[in-house]
Design an enzyme around this catalytic site. Sequence first.
Site, short mmCIF file in Angstrom:
data_model
loop_
_atom_site.label_atom_id
_atom_site.label_comp_id
_atom_site.label_asym_id
_atom_site.label_seq_id
_atom_site.Cartn_x
_atom_site.Cartn_y
_atom_site.Cartn_z
N ASP A 410 -6.94 37.10 17.93
CA ASP A 410 -6.38 37.59 16.67
C ASP A 410 -7.03 38.94 16.38
O ASP A 410 -8.22 39.02 16.08
CB ASP A 410 -6.70 36.56 15.57
CG ASP A 410 -6.09 36.94 14.22
OD1 ASP A 410 -5.81 38.12 14.01
OD2 ASP A 410 -5.94 36.02 13.39
N HIS A 411 -6.22 39.99 16.46
CA HIS A 411 -6.80 41.33 16.35
C HIS A 411 -7.29 41.66 14.94
O HIS A 411 -7.99 42.65 14.73
CB HIS A 411 -5.75 42.36 16.79
CG HIS A 411 -6.34 43.63 17.32
ND1 HIS A 411 -7.68 43.94 17.25
CD2 HIS A 411 -5.77 44.69 17.96
CE1 HIS A 411 -7.91 45.11 17.78
NE2 HIS A 411 -6.77 45.60 18.22
N ARG A 412 -6.95 40.82 13.96
CA ARG A 412 -7.50 41.05 12.62
C ARG A 412 -8.97 40.69 12.55
O ARG A 412 -9.71 41.16 11.70
CB ARG A 412 -6.73 40.20 11.59
CG ARG A 412 -5.28 40.58 11.44
CD ARG A 412 -4.55 39.55 10.63
NE ARG A 412 -4.63 38.22 11.21
CZ ARG A 412 -4.15 37.11 10.64
NH1 ARG A 412 -3.57 37.19 9.47
NH2 ARG A 412 -4.24 35.96 11.24
#
Length: 438
Positions: A410-412
Amino acid sequence: MLDLKELRITSIEDFDDVEVVEVLVEEGKMVEVDEAIITIESEKSIMDFPSTEKGMVKRILVSKGDTVHEGDLLMTLEVEHELKSTNEALQNNEAKEVELQEPSPQQDDAVNSQGRKALESDVNAQPNQSDSPSSVYASPGVQKYARELGVNLKDISGSGGNQRILKKDVQDYVHKKLNKQDYRSVPSDGSVATVAINTQSSELSSFGEVEEIELTKIQKVTAANLLSSWQNIPHVTHFDQANITSLEKIRKSFLSTLIDSEIKLTPLAFIVKAVVASLEEYPVFNATLDEINQKIIYKKYFNIGIAVDTPAGLLVPVIRDADKKDIVKIAQDIVQISERARQKKITPDELKGATFTISSLGKLGGQAFTPIINPPEVAILGVSTINIQHVRADNSDEALKFLPLSLSYDHRVINGAEAARFCSYLISILEDYWKIIL
Ligand code: CAO
């Protein structure tokens, strides 16, 4: 022709003196007849006080926190009987005012329509029949907004002064409901609650023979969860490979000692153990993103989900406390949970609580793929088929075994550099396994 009009607080039932908790207009801006200009609060209630005139706010004489009594002057308005010359300016002001004070129609529509859907399924979300000013602290505007969404204000705790419920609190409540529904409340019939691509067999059969087979319940639930994850989480996949030539030798030597036992020792048990060591080193991969409160929750336990291909569809049973188990126990667990999943004996509890998932396609083939994250986890490791590469060394031909790895994250929560570090660490263990055995 301009007139200066005074707006004074008039007698209001139950109110002797009240506090101004919000001034809703600005000097230089237009107000309409009946438009709320201030919000006032007594010990018992809260309400918006409306303008009795249409005009430009000339001067505001009260501010937040003031106590006002009947007859007090609130503000003066410049009122024009024939507003032709200033119409354009006034319209601009009105437009700006809407921009500043209210969410855009699109935002509101999005919250309204999604919110309604989310709340329709909530048995507690009855219309707020009893949300009278005396029972909840919210302005009439907020009460109306909540009513439109079918939200019961009694279910919301207010973040305003004296726990007053603000419009933002209603929106947060709706977002929370939506979030909960996305990840956990798959409809009990397993139906996919999204805009469906409605292709029916009647259309397709005009091109040739077709056969219709109903999706299994597992397939329906999986489809809803995968879609939700894919739509809501910005996925990035990092590809790498580990030279597991020496690990395979270790595994074979372990296998020879287990020859008489039932234990099936595949590379996966070693991968689980190496992943746990990597999660301990890089805890963010074992975390969860709390979107509502904007926090990362680090879990101190290591429960590894194992994607299992079953005739009824994909299931992800969990190996609990994998950090406390040795390789043989993990191997036993993999066999046990995958068999139970395939025999439809797995319980809902055995599918819950994973902190990280491994999806191994084993010897089925493939060099890489992009696994989809299983929320509330933030990463998943895909494992593809070992490939053999021949290298010439000292006039001899050595066959090296490489294990392809595909890490989706999850790039967040995780950035590319962290993913590269995590993978390198995992590979360093897989390539030098004694590091965690000894
Ligand atoms: N490369 C080559 N061979 C591999 C391998 C790899 N990466 N991983 C395992 N193998 C071998 C095993 O050693 C075993 O060999 P033998 O037949 O000689 O004993 C063989 O492949 C079969 O292993 P397995 O599948 O029975 O056991 P496993 O521990 O590797 O995997 C499980 C267990 C449950 C993960 C697996 O059976 C499974 O269901 N995988 C599918 C998961 C899946 O569908 N993922 C996709 C999800 S996205 O749709």
